[in-house]
Design a protein around this motif. Structure first.
Motif, PDB file in Angstrom:
ATOM      1  N   ASP A 257      16.747  20.298   6.312  1.00 31.67           N
ATOM      2  CA  ASP A 257      15.559  19.473   6.559  1.00 31.67           C
ATOM      3  C   ASP A 257      14.286  20.304   6.472  1.00 31.67           C
ATOM      4  O   ASP A 257      13.190  19.757   6.509  1.00 31.67           O
ATOM      5  CB  ASP A 257      15.652  18.841   7.957  1.00 31.67           C
ATOM      6  CG  ASP A 257      16.846  17.909   8.057  1.00 31.67           C
ATOM      7  OD1 ASP A 257      16.890  16.926   7.300  1.00 31.67           O
ATOM      8  OD2 ASP A 257      17.760  18.192   8.868  1.00 31.67           O
ATOM      9  N   GLY A 258      14.452  21.617   6.386  1.00 34.18           N
ATOM     10  CA  GLY A 258      13.289  22.478   6.295  1.00 34.18           C
ATOM     11  C   GLY A 258      13.711  23.925   6.392  1.00 34.18           C
ATOM     12  O   GLY A 258      14.905  24.237   6.404  1.00 34.18           O
ATOM     13  N   VAL A 259      12.711  24.808   6.440  1.00 34.55           N
ATOM     14  CA  VAL A 259      13.000  26.241   6.506  1.00 34.55           C
ATOM     15  C   VAL A 259      12.113  26.926   7.540  1.00 34.55           C
ATOM     16  O   VAL A 259      11.041  26.431   7.889  1.00 34.55           O
ATOM     17  CB  VAL A 259      12.783  26.947   5.138  1.00 34.55           C
ATOM     18  CG1 VAL A 259      13.766  26.451   4.101  1.00 34.55           C
ATOM     19  CG2 VAL A 259      11.363  26.798   4.652  1.00 34.55           C
TER      20      VAL A 259
ATOM     21  N   ALA B 116       2.790  29.051   2.190  1.00 36.08           N
ATOM     22  CA  ALA B 116       2.079  28.391   1.083  1.00 36.08           C
ATOM     23  C   ALA B 116       2.939  28.378  -0.178  1.00 36.08           C
ATOM     24  O   ALA B 116       2.962  27.383  -0.909  1.00 36.08           O
ATOM     25  CB  ALA B 116       0.752  29.096   0.818  1.00 36.08           C
ATOM     26  N   LEU B 117       3.655  29.479  -0.422  1.00 39.09           N
ATOM     27  CA  LEU B 117       4.504  29.556  -1.620  1.00 39.09           C
ATOM     28  C   LEU B 117       5.663  28.562  -1.531  1.00 39.09           C
ATOM     29  O   LEU B 117       6.020  27.908  -2.510  1.00 39.09           O
ATOM     30  CB  LEU B 117       5.050  30.979  -1.787  1.00 39.09           C
ATOM     31  CG  LEU B 117       3.988  32.057  -2.063  1.00 39.09           C
ATOM     32  CD1 LEU B 117       4.590  33.451  -1.928  1.00 39.09           C
ATOM     33  CD2 LEU B 117       3.398  31.856  -3.446  1.00 39.09           C
ATOM     34  N   ILE B 118       6.247  28.449  -0.337  1.00 37.82           N
ATOM     35  CA  ILE B 118       7.355  27.510  -0.159  1.00 37.82           C
ATOM     36  C   ILE B 118       6.835  26.073  -0.257  1.00 37.82           C
ATOM     37  O   ILE B 118       7.456  25.213  -0.879  1.00 37.82           O
ATOM     38  CB  ILE B 118       8.075  27.759   1.178  1.00 37.82           C
ATOM     39  CG1 ILE B 118       8.792  29.117   1.120  1.00 37.82           C
ATOM     40  CG2 ILE B 118       9.062  26.635   1.497  1.00 37.82           C
ATOM     41  CD1 ILE B 118       9.439  29.550   2.406  1.00 37.82           C
ATOM     42  N   ARG B 119       5.666  25.824   0.330  1.00 34.45           N
ATOM     43  CA  ARG B 119       5.094  24.472   0.288  1.00 34.45           C
ATOM     44  C   ARG B 119       4.930  24.006  -1.165  1.00 34.45           C
ATOM     45  O   ARG B 119       5.049  22.825  -1.473  1.00 34.45           O
ATOM     46  CB  ARG B 119       3.759  24.482   1.054  1.00 34.45           C
ATOM     47  CG  ARG B 119       3.076  23.181   1.282  1.00 34.45           C
ATOM     48  CD  ARG B 119       3.968  22.029   1.705  1.00 34.45           C
ATOM     49  NE  ARG B 119       4.329  21.937   3.102  1.00 34.45           N
ATOM     50  CZ  ARG B 119       5.478  21.394   3.549  1.00 34.45           C
ATOM     51  NH1 ARG B 119       6.393  20.939   2.705  1.00 34.45           N
ATOM     52  NH2 ARG B 119       5.742  21.317   4.816  1.00 34.45           N
ATOM     53  N   ALA B 120       4.671  24.967  -2.066  1.00 33.54           N
ATOM     54  CA  ALA B 120       4.432  24.616  -3.472  1.00 33.54           C
ATOM     55  C   ALA B 120       5.730  24.349  -4.253  1.00 33.54           C
ATOM     56  O   ALA B 120       5.674  23.878  -5.393  1.00 33.54           O
ATOM     57  CB  ALA B 120       3.638  25.736  -4.141  1.00 33.54           C
ATOM     58  N   LEU B 121       6.883  24.648  -3.663  1.00 30.53           N
ATOM     59  CA  LEU B 121       8.144  24.424  -4.384  1.00 30.53           C
ATOM     60  C   LEU B 121       8.424  22.918  -4.496  1.00 30.53           C
ATOM     61  O   LEU B 121       8.245  22.192  -3.505  1.00 30.53           O
ATOM     62  CB  LEU B 121       9.328  25.054  -3.623  1.00 30.53           C
ATOM     63  CG  LEU B 121       9.384  26.574  -3.514  1.00 30.53           C
ATOM     64  CD1 LEU B 121      10.495  26.977  -2.528  1.00 30.53           C
ATOM     65  CD2 LEU B 121       9.643  27.192  -4.885  1.00 30.53           C
ATOM     66  N   PRO B 122       8.905  22.455  -5.639  1.00 28.13           N
ATOM     67  CA  PRO B 122       9.240  21.027  -5.744  1.00 28.13           C
ATOM     68  C   PRO B 122      10.302  20.614  -4.719  1.00 28.13           C
ATOM     69  O   PRO B 122      10.261  19.511  -4.181  1.00 28.13           O
ATOM     70  CB  PRO B 122       9.771  20.873  -7.179  1.00 28.13           C
ATOM     71  CG  PRO B 122       9.835  22.226  -7.782  1.00 28.13           C
ATOM     72  CD  PRO B 122       9.093  23.179  -6.917  1.00 28.13           C
ATOM     73  N   GLU B 123      11.213  21.541  -4.405  1.00 33.79           N
ATOM     74  CA  GLU B 123      12.292  21.231  -3.444  1.00 33.79           C
ATOM     75  C   GLU B 123      11.742  20.994  -2.031  1.00 33.79           C
ATOM     76  O   GLU B 123      12.445  20.462  -1.178  1.00 33.79           O
ATOM     77  CB  GLU B 123      13.311  22.383  -3.371  1.00 33.79           C
ATOM     78  CG  GLU B 123      14.152  22.584  -4.619  1.00 33.79           C
ATOM     79  CD  GLU B 123      13.456  23.464  -5.667  1.00 33.79           C
ATOM     80  OE1 GLU B 123      12.270  23.802  -5.484  1.00 33.79           O
ATOM     81  OE2 GLU B 123      14.111  23.800  -6.672  1.00 33.79           O
TER      82      GLU B 123
ATOM     83  N   GLY C 241       8.533  16.768   1.347  1.00 34.33           N
ATOM     84  CA  GLY C 241       9.095  16.052   2.493  1.00 34.33           C
ATOM     85  C   GLY C 241       9.881  16.923   3.460  1.00 34.33           C
ATOM     86  O   GLY C 241      10.491  16.424   4.395  1.00 34.33           O
ATOM     87  N   LYS C 242       9.897  18.241   3.245  1.00 39.54           N
ATOM     88  CA  LYS C 242      10.659  19.148   4.127  1.00 39.54           C
ATOM     89  C   LYS C 242       9.720  19.835   5.125  1.00 39.54           C
ATOM     90  O   LYS C 242       8.514  19.948   4.887  1.00 39.54           O
ATOM     91  CB  LYS C 242      11.373  20.213   3.292  1.00 39.54           C
ATOM     92  CG  LYS C 242      12.290  19.655   2.208  1.00 39.54           C
ATOM     93  CD  LYS C 242      13.608  19.134   2.757  1.00 39.54           C
ATOM     94  CE  LYS C 242      14.549  18.745   1.617  1.00 39.54           C
ATOM     95  NZ  LYS C 242      15.833  18.256   2.090  1.00 39.54           N
TER      96      LYS C 242
ATOM     97  N   ARG D 293      -2.857  25.619   7.836  1.00 35.54           N
ATOM     98  CA  ARG D 293      -3.549  25.379   6.558  1.00 35.54           C
ATOM     99  C   ARG D 293      -2.670  25.777   5.379  1.00 35.54           C
ATOM    100  O   ARG D 293      -2.741  25.188   4.314  1.00 35.54           O
ATOM    101  CB  ARG D 293      -4.864  26.176   6.496  1.00 35.54           C
ATOM    102  CG  ARG D 293      -6.026  25.426   7.093  1.00 35.54           C
ATOM    103  CD  ARG D 293      -7.339  26.125   6.765  1.00 35.54           C
ATOM    104  NE  ARG D 293      -8.164  26.166   7.957  1.00 35.54           N
ATOM    105  CZ  ARG D 293      -8.403  27.244   8.681  1.00 35.54           C
ATOM    106  NH1 ARG D 293      -7.942  28.419   8.328  1.00 35.54           N
ATOM    107  NH2 ARG D 293      -9.134  27.154   9.757  1.00 35.54           N
ATOM    108  N   ASP D 294      -1.830  26.796   5.577  1.00 35.54           N
ATOM    109  CA  ASP D 294      -0.965  27.257   4.487  1.00 35.54           C
ATOM    110  C   ASP D 294       0.273  26.382   4.298  1.00 35.54           C
ATOM    111  O   ASP D 294       1.125  26.705   3.475  1.00 35.54           O
ATOM    112  CB  ASP D 294      -0.539  28.713   4.729  1.00 35.54           C
ATOM    113  CG  ASP D 294      -1.670  29.672   4.409  1.00 35.54           C
ATOM    114  OD1 ASP D 294      -2.644  29.234   3.764  1.00 35.54           O
ATOM    115  OD2 ASP D 294      -1.586  30.847   4.805  1.00 35.54           O
ATOM    116  N   GLY D 295       0.403  25.342   5.098  1.00 37.08           N
ATOM    117  CA  GLY D 295       1.496  24.412   4.842  1.00 37.08           C
ATOM    118  C   GLY D 295       2.552  24.344   5.926  1.00 37.08           C
ATOM    119  O   GLY D 295       3.538  23.615   5.778  1.00 37.08           O
ATOM    120  N   ALA D 296       2.374  25.100   7.020  1.00 32.87           N
ATOM    121  CA  ALA D 296       3.355  25.011   8.115  1.00 32.87           C
ATOM    122  C   ALA D 296       3.182  23.676   8.850  1.00 32.87           C
ATOM    123  O   ALA D 296       2.056  23.212   9.044  1.00 32.87           O
ATOM    124  CB  ALA D 296       3.161  26.166   9.091  1.00 32.87           C
ATOM    125  N   ASP D 297       4.318  23.079   9.245  1.00 33.44           N
ATOM    126  CA  ASP D 297       4.263  21.862  10.051  1.00 33.44           C
ATOM    127  C   ASP D 297       4.248  22.217  11.536  1.00 33.44           C
ATOM    128  O   ASP D 297       3.706  21.481  12.350  1.00 33.44           O
ATOM    129  CB  ASP D 297       5.493  20.995   9.751  1.00 33.44           C
ATOM    130  CG  ASP D 297       5.526  20.575   8.298  1.00 33.44           C
ATOM    131  OD1 ASP D 297       4.737  19.697   7.928  1.00 33.44           O
ATOM    132  OD2 ASP D 297       6.305  21.167   7.524  1.00 33.44           O
TER     133      ASP D 297
END
Ligand code: C5P
Length: 234
Positions: free
Chosen positions: A153-155, A163-170, A173-174, A202-206
């Motif tokens: 469900d996430g990493v 930020a790099l992971i947020r940009a992955l297509p996979e 929604g994770k 800001r870098d994409g962490a939830d």
């Protein structure tokens, strides 16, 4: 002015036992809604504490077990843990482990979060463990993509990787959950790759996981409030 709790802030209860964990949670009161309980507290009543924080105080629980074993055993372990009404559970990001964990949680709404490569490891540690050549960051991204493909469900990721992971297509929604977060000016401890709470979001962490800046503070509630103030501005 007092800021209300924000689920984006997860406080690591890195204290030796459940009693101290409960005392810390009482000090933090309404300022914190989400707690991480790790391996260090397992033998000190960690699961009982998880039940108490959830059942009595209505807190969310992240159980940081970093499970790794053959699929059959991971599935059984996750099935057992899923009876504890947990919100997040960590496993290592190997696809067979992630698939087994996803199977084991059944219909429970417990998010399975994958660990990619432990942030304490550098290339020489990976060499010693016979892990394939390549930059650590590239391997982290590859493992993150595979874990999410396998059903995570996430990493868990350092702020630098978020930020790099947020940009992955996979990653669509994770969830991305980042430890290694330090308010400006706070002691780093053993964390090397850090970011401030606002930067990590800001870098994409939830969610951000914060331990020592809160659990070792002279006034933990004030330390949590300072982070909530920062998050409120993001
Ligand atoms: O005290 P500090 O804020 O460094 O605590 C961070 C928490 O996140 C600790 O519980 C630590 O075990 C955990 N963690 C981490 N780095 C990872 C995975 C988990 O710091 N890669």
């Amino acid at each position: 002015m007092s800021f209300p709790a924000d689920d984006r802030l997860i406080v690591a209860l890195d204290v030796p036992n459940a009693l101290e964990g409960l005392q810390l949670a009482e000090k933090l009161g309404d300022s914190v809604s989400f707690y991480k309980i790790g391996l260090g507290m397992l033998t000190g009543g960690g699961l009982a504490l998880a039940n108490e924080l959830k059942g009595e105080l209505g807190k969310k629980i992240f159980l940081d077990m970093k499970l790794f074993d053959i699929g059959n055993t991971v599935e059984a372990a996750v099935r057992g843990l899923s009876q504890f009404d947990l919100d997040f559970l960590t496993v290592h990001g190997d696809p067979h482990v992630v698939r087994a964990a996803a199977e084991g949680k059944g219909g429970k709404d417990m998010k399975i979060l994958a660990v990619t490569i432990l942030t304490s490891l550098d290339r020489s540690d990976l060499d010693a463990g016979l892990i394939k050549p390549g930059e650590v960051q590239d391997l982290v991204l590859e493992r993150a993509a595979r874990a999410m493909e396998a059903g995570a469900d996430g990493v868990i990721a350092s702020p630098q990787e978020a930020a790099l992971i947020r940009a992955l297509p996979e990653a669509a929604g994770k969830l991305i959950v980042t430890p290694g977060v330090r308010p400006a000016g706070a002691a780093l401890g053993d964390q090397k790759r850090v970011a401030t709470p606002a930067q990590a979001i800001r870098d994409g962490a939830d969610h951000i996981v914060v331990g020592r800046p809160i659990n070792r503070a002279a006034d933990p509630k004030a330390a949590a409030q300072a982070i909530l103030a920062e998050l409120a501005g993001v």
